[in-house]
Design a protein around this motif. Structure first.
Motif, PDB file in Angstrom:
ATOM      1  N   UNK A 296       9.775   5.398 -20.651  1.00  0.00           N
ATOM      2  CA  UNK A 296       8.148   5.877 -20.901  1.00  0.00           C
ATOM      3  C   UNK A 296       7.831   7.107 -19.499  1.00  0.00           C
ATOM      4  N   UNK A 297       8.543   7.052 -18.687  1.00  0.00           N
ATOM      5  CA  UNK A 297       8.242   7.957 -17.560  1.00  0.00           C
ATOM      6  C   UNK A 297       9.039   9.354 -17.501  1.00  0.00           C
ATOM      7  N   UNK A 298       9.581   9.637 -18.570  1.00  0.00           N
ATOM      8  CA  UNK A 298      10.469  10.627 -18.690  1.00  0.00           C
ATOM      9  C   UNK A 298      11.816  10.693 -18.072  1.00  0.00           C
ATOM     10  N   UNK A 299      12.389   9.422 -18.098  1.00  0.00           N
ATOM     11  CA  UNK A 299      13.778   9.232 -17.439  1.00  0.00           C
ATOM     12  C   UNK A 299      13.973   8.850 -16.057  1.00  0.00           C
ATOM     13  N   UNK A 300      12.799   8.745 -15.526  1.00  0.00           N
ATOM     14  CA  UNK A 300      13.087   8.406 -14.059  1.00  0.00           C
ATOM     15  C   UNK A 300      12.852   6.798 -13.773  1.00  0.00           C
ATOM     16  N   UNK A 301      13.968   6.483 -13.003  1.00  0.00           N
ATOM     17  CA  UNK A 301      13.896   5.247 -12.476  1.00  0.00           C
ATOM     18  C   UNK A 301      13.336   5.061 -11.054  1.00  0.00           C
ATOM     19  N   UNK A 302      12.712   4.027 -10.937  1.00  0.00           N
ATOM     20  CA  UNK A 302      12.054   3.580  -9.616  1.00  0.00           C
ATOM     21  C   UNK A 302      11.735   2.147  -9.672  1.00  0.00           C
ATOM     22  N   UNK A 303      11.743   1.497  -8.496  1.00  0.00           N
ATOM     23  CA  UNK A 303      11.404   0.207  -8.383  1.00  0.00           C
ATOM     24  C   UNK A 303       9.970  -0.295  -8.790  1.00  0.00           C
ATOM     25  N   UNK A 304       9.592  -1.275  -9.238  1.00  0.00           N
ATOM     26  CA  UNK A 304       8.279  -1.612  -9.446  1.00  0.00           C
ATOM     27  C   UNK A 304       7.396  -1.513  -7.975  1.00  0.00           C
ATOM     28  N   UNK A 305       6.334  -1.269  -8.177  1.00  0.00           N
ATOM     29  CA  UNK A 305       5.625  -1.190  -6.859  1.00  0.00           C
ATOM     30  C   UNK A 305       4.416  -2.224  -6.840  1.00  0.00           C
ATOM     31  N   UNK A 306       4.250  -2.821  -5.720  1.00  0.00           N
ATOM     32  CA  UNK A 306       3.072  -3.737  -5.625  1.00  0.00           C
ATOM     33  C   UNK A 306       2.060  -3.591  -4.629  1.00  0.00           C
ATOM     34  N   UNK A 307       2.420  -2.786  -3.492  1.00  0.00           N
ATOM     35  CA  UNK A 307       1.586  -2.351  -2.321  1.00  0.00           C
ATOM     36  C   UNK A 307       1.063  -0.822  -2.178  1.00  0.00           C
ATOM     37  N   UNK A 308      -0.347  -0.747  -2.058  1.00  0.00           N
ATOM     38  CA  UNK A 308      -0.801   0.586  -2.327  1.00  0.00           C
ATOM     39  C   UNK A 308      -1.154   1.225  -0.621  1.00  0.00           C
ATOM     40  N   UNK A 309      -1.524  -0.063   0.168  1.00  0.00           N
ATOM     41  CA  UNK A 309      -2.097   0.436   1.582  1.00  0.00           C
ATOM     42  C   UNK A 309      -2.103  -0.728   2.521  1.00  0.00           C
ATOM     43  N   UNK A 310      -1.680  -0.577   3.494  1.00  0.00           N
ATOM     44  CA  UNK A 310      -1.528  -1.638   4.691  1.00  0.00           C
ATOM     45  C   UNK A 310      -2.297  -1.162   5.863  1.00  0.00           C
ATOM     46  N   UNK A 311      -3.349  -2.163   6.455  1.00  0.00           N
ATOM     47  CA  UNK A 311      -4.046  -2.003   7.736  1.00  0.00           C
ATOM     48  C   UNK A 311      -3.640  -3.037   8.453  1.00  0.00           C
ATOM     49  N   UNK A 312      -3.754  -2.654   9.858  1.00  0.00           N
ATOM     50  CA  UNK A 312      -3.573  -3.815  11.127  1.00  0.00           C
ATOM     51  C   UNK A 312      -4.871  -4.447  11.111  1.00  0.00           C
ATOM     52  N   UNK A 313      -4.888  -5.570  12.277  1.00  0.00           N
ATOM     53  CA  UNK A 313      -6.122  -6.295  12.382  1.00  0.00           C
ATOM     54  C   UNK A 313      -6.975  -5.158  12.861  1.00  0.00           C
ATOM     55  N   UNK A 314      -6.389  -4.261  13.512  1.00  0.00           N
ATOM     56  CA  UNK A 314      -7.731  -3.025  14.132  1.00  0.00           C
ATOM     57  C   UNK A 314      -7.971  -2.212  13.188  1.00  0.00           C
ATOM     58  N   UNK A 315      -7.820  -2.267  11.877  1.00  0.00           N
ATOM     59  CA  UNK A 315      -7.967  -1.036  10.929  1.00  0.00           C
ATOM     60  C   UNK A 315      -7.249   0.127  10.708  1.00  0.00           C
ATOM     61  N   UNK A 316      -6.115   0.128  11.505  1.00  0.00           N
ATOM     62  CA  UNK A 316      -5.275   1.091  11.808  1.00  0.00           C
ATOM     63  C   UNK A 316      -4.309   1.014  10.617  1.00  0.00           C
ATOM     64  N   UNK A 317      -4.051   2.421   9.863  1.00  0.00           N
ATOM     65  CA  UNK A 317      -3.273   2.285   8.735  1.00  0.00           C
ATOM     66  C   UNK A 317      -1.768   2.202   9.302  1.00  0.00           C
ATOM     67  N   UNK A 318      -1.013   1.371   8.606  1.00  0.00           N
ATOM     68  CA  UNK A 318       0.428   0.958   8.797  1.00  0.00           C
ATOM     69  C   UNK A 318       1.385   1.600   7.740  1.00  0.00           C
ATOM     70  N   UNK A 319       2.524   1.963   8.260  1.00  0.00           N
ATOM     71  CA  UNK A 319       3.212   2.681   7.314  1.00  0.00           C
ATOM     72  C   UNK A 319       3.771   1.636   6.154  1.00  0.00           C
ATOM     73  N   UNK A 320       3.756   2.086   4.790  1.00  0.00           N
ATOM     74  CA  UNK A 320       4.190   1.016   3.601  1.00  0.00           C
ATOM     75  C   UNK A 320       5.789   1.099   4.091  1.00  0.00           C
ATOM     76  N   UNK A 321       6.231  -0.288   3.563  1.00  0.00           N
ATOM     77  CA  UNK A 321       7.744  -0.647   3.289  1.00  0.00           C
ATOM     78  C   UNK A 321       8.408   0.579   2.700  1.00  0.00           C
TER      79      UNK A 321
END
Length: 784
Positions: free
Chosen positions: A589-614
């Motif tokens: 459906x995506x034009x022949x591109x394989x990629x793993x399923x994605x479950x996470x869009x964004x992560x913030x730490x307890x102080x509200x700072x953005x954390x690098x995604x897995x």
């Protein structure tokens, strides 16, 4: 001779004065000795004490919150259920209630309440046992965060020392902030924020005095004073807290009016519904937890207080689960798996079963019904079991009583949940079971372009049980055929117009059959064979391509399970995980591109700072866009003329494939529109057949239609985008060759550039085929 002066003798000391003097000396010695002993004790127990300075930097374990894509809470990960809230955001009524309950003089003493210690000591001596504590809030912070909870003289001395040190290192507000965020409030909740959420379903900022005084009394004895488990004891403790607030109001808290306290006494506090506080999408939360654990480690994930925004759409998740439930209930209705159940001549095997296997389904006979408790008493051979029908709404749409749900003597399938335990009655063994009358299912919705998983359901119920979407290994049946045909298209050895024979044959001792066992159609086009799900054509295709190459191609599409490198692979004989099969279709459906399923869009730490995604693996171009489009085009024929014509009711262009495994143990439909991809599986966990008439088209496809309708709403007129490298040509539907000019039944077919047939179908109006060929050659010579 001079007169001698007589010496004046001092007056003789009375015995009383002498005794007093000696007592004073003894007292002085005793005091000095006691001070020395006390100093020695304090010196001895001061060794190797933890440093209180670390409390300034102390980060208490916090819940990691998991949200859907719109910010709605769907799950929590934790070791200790705690959310830290600054003291400035905790309302004064909560602070005052805590002080009244635990330490009214907190802001006046210096860590130790000496009068309180003496009172407690006196009462303990009088009673001969420990009856009253005297720990200040400072001491409790020290005990909870720096020491153990053991009741020993050593721990108490160390607590007193550290309490004094803590008061010298930190301000009162800092100590109180630690306390209100770390104290235990029962039911696995720590800190005032989680207590407020659990008991009242609101943030602590919105709490009232009546609510604050109720939960402030809990920490003294969290089990005994829980308002959920012991409302009367909790109310009495709340009254004590309010009495303390009243008694100390003129001394400490003049801003708290008598009217407020009186109103809190008269308020009937309403607790929130605890049953609605669990994970709302356990299947996807499990996937998120696995990714986070791999990237950050399990302890950090459970203690770090992350805020994780996922790809899930909770509103769609609820609709998808409801669609799956409706489909499973329809199945139950078709097969008589709904109450009332009556004896139908089946003689239940009440023979010895030996050791029962957990997770396996057995037939159990109803021996008694209890309408008061809504329970059925069952017999499994030599075992006894009880099952409640309150949790069996799926099988009891009419809400019948236990005695009407199933008559005595009826045999019902049940799944064993635990090992047998000996009963109090000699010779009786009890086993825990649940009704297992109907099949289970899984449904997954994905955006194929981004691989974001929008909904993921792996269970009829929404508990955190077995997730069939990601954990069940099931045979895909004919739903695997598109992978075979995709490789065939990529190999350039086949086109949608290629002619393959549909006829019985023995392939090295393997004799496959079609779904309609003796219905053979002879030479058919590949597109038609896929649309009608003809098994023998798929076998001939994989035989020419080589099963090993097809298996390797399947792994390139993300199938991680072992794929049998033999001819039955074409018919889906190798088990796969549903989410991996769905994601393989996403590559088409995506034009022949394989990629793993994605479950996470964004992560913030307890102080509200953005954390690098897995870290994610890079996308791989497994098929060219043109090759992927040709596969998609072939799959649209399954909907237009094949085994999934019911999907035309959507009113939008759709591509997909039904799948039914051997003896109908599994029913599938995986398909997509220009915007949405979804897959549905239905089957019994114990792998028993679904029954007569069940198939991918009847069992799974109706659920898929409801899922797509829920995801897309109104009908869309969008079409699949045609990439460069694709050509159309008119062909003869019988031979797959190019249509001759004016051919009345010619059809349009799609091809990769360079694969358009070069041979033309014969025109029946030409009498002699040889003359026709000579005319073609003559025209060629003239042209040259």
């Amino acid at each position: 001779m001079a007169k001698r002066r007589s010496k004046k003798r001092p007056p003789k000391e009375s015995w009383l004065a002498k005794a007093l003097r000696r007592l004073l000396v003894l007292a002085f010695v005793m005091i000095a000795l006691a001070a020395t002993v006390l100093a020695s004790v304090f010196w001895y127990y001061s060794r190797d004490l933890p440093t209180v300075e670390t409390l300034r930097k102390y980060q208490p374990p916090q819940i990691t919150y998991v949200y859907d894509r719109n910010g709605i809470l769907i799950g929590e990960l934790f070791n200790e259920r705690r959310t830290v809230v600054p003291l400035s955001k905790i309302p004064r009524v909560m602070v005052l209630s805590v002080l009244a309950a635990e330490d009214a003089d907190f802001y006046r003493h210096r860590g130790l309440d000496y009068p309180g210690i003496l009172r407690a000591l006196f009462r303990d001596i009088i009673s001969g046992r420990r009856v009253q504590g005297a720990s200040t809030i400072t001491q409790q912070v020290v005990k909870n965060l720096l020491l153990s909870h053991e009741r020993t003289f050593r721990r108490k001395i160390r607590e007193l020392i550290l309490a004094r040190r803590l008061e010298q290192e930190m301000s009162k507000d800092e100590i109180l902030n630690l306390y209100v965020n770390t104290i235990y409030f029962g039911h696995g909740r720590y800190g005032v924020q989680e207590a407020s959420r659990f008991y009242f379903g609101k943030d602590v900022e919105k709490i009232s005095l009546a609510e604050a005084s109720l939960i402030a009394g809990i920490p003294q004895a969290p089990v005994r004073l829980s308002p959920r488990d012991n409302p009367e004891a909790a109310k009495n403790r709340q009254t004590f807290v309010l009495d303390q607030l009243q008694a100390k109001r003129d001394v400490y808290w003049s801003d708290l009016s008598e009217e407020e306290i009186a109103k809190a006494r008269d308020t009937q506090v309403k607790l929130s519904d605890a049953s609605k506080q669990g994970d709302r999408a356990p299947e996807l939360v499990r996937q998120v937890r696995a990714e986070l654990n791999e990237s950050f480690g399990e302890d950090r994930v459970k203690d770090g207080g992350f805020r994780v925004t996922t790809t899930l759409d909770l509103a769609l998740q609820i609709k998808v689960r409801n669609a799956l439930r409706a489909g499973l209930r329809d199945f139950d209705h078709r097969h008589g798996a709904q109450a009332p159940f009556r004896v139908k001549g089946r003689k239940d095997k009440n023979k010895a079963l030996g050791k029962l296997k957990i997770g396996k389904t057995y037939w159990a006979q109803v021996v008694e019904a209890d309408d008061e408790k809504q329970q059925l008493h069952l017999k499994l051979g030599e075992y006894d079991a009880v099952v409640g029908i309150d949790s069996a709404d799926r099988y009891n749409p009419k809400q019948l009583s236990a005695s009407k749900f199933a008559k005595q003597g009826v045999s019902l399938p049940v799944r064993v949940l635990s090992d047998a335990e000996d009963s109090n009655i000699i010779g009786v063994k009890n086993v825990q079971v649940q009704l297992d009358l109907g099949p289970q299912g899984a449904a997954i919705v994905m955006n194929p372009a981004t691989r974001e998983v929008l909904a993921m359901v792996g269970n009829y119920s929404d508990d955190s049980g077995f997730d069939r979407a990601s954990q069940a290994l099931r045979q895909p049946g004919s739903a695997f055929k598109p992978i075979v045909y995709a490789y065939a298209i990529q190999s350039r050895r086949f086109t949608p117009a290629s002619i393959v024979l549909d006829a019985p044959e023995v392939f090295d001792k393997y004799m496959p059959k079609n779904y309609e066992t003796w219905n053979f159609q002879g030479a058919v086009r590949l597109r038609y064979a896929l649309a009608k799900s003809i098994n023998l054509v798929a076998i001939r295709v994989i035989e020419e391509l080589g099963p090993k190459h097809v298996a390797e191609f399947g792994h390139q599409l993300g199938i991680s399970t072992p794929l049998e490198e033999s001819l039955p692979l074409a018919l889906g004989a190798s088990a796969v995980f549903p989410i991996e099969l769905v994601n393989a279709y996403a590559t088409f459906a995506s034009g022949g591109v394989y990629e793993k399923p994605k479950f996470i869009r964004r992560i913030l730490d307890s102080n509200g700072e953005r954390v690098e995604l897995p870290r994610r693996d890079e996308a791989v171009q497994v098929l060219s866009p043109a090759e992927a489009y040709v596969v998609t085009s072939m799959l649209t024929s399954v909907v237009r003329i094949g085994t999934a014509t019911a999907a035309q009711s959507l009113g939008t262009e759709a591509a997909g494939k039904t799948g039914t495994s051997n003896r109908a143990r599994d029913a599938w439909f995986v398909g997509y529109t220009p915007n949405t991809l979804a897959g549905v599986w239905v089957g019994f966990d114990n792998n028993r057949p679904l029954g007569r008439g069940e198939s991918g088209g009847r069992t799974a496809l109706p659920v898929w239609i409801d899922v797509i309708r829920s995801a897309e709403g109104q009908n869309s007129n969008e079409k699949f985008v045609v990439p460069p490298g694709v050509m159309w040509a008119k062909i003869d539907p019988e031979s797959g060759k190019l249509a001759y000019e004016g051919m009345p039944d010619a059809i349009d077919e799609v091809f990769l550039e360079g694969t358009v047939p070069s041979e033309m179908a014969l025109d029946p109006s030409v009498a002699d085929p040889t003359d026709f060929m000579m005319e073609q050659q003559a025209d060629t010579i003239d042209t040259q």
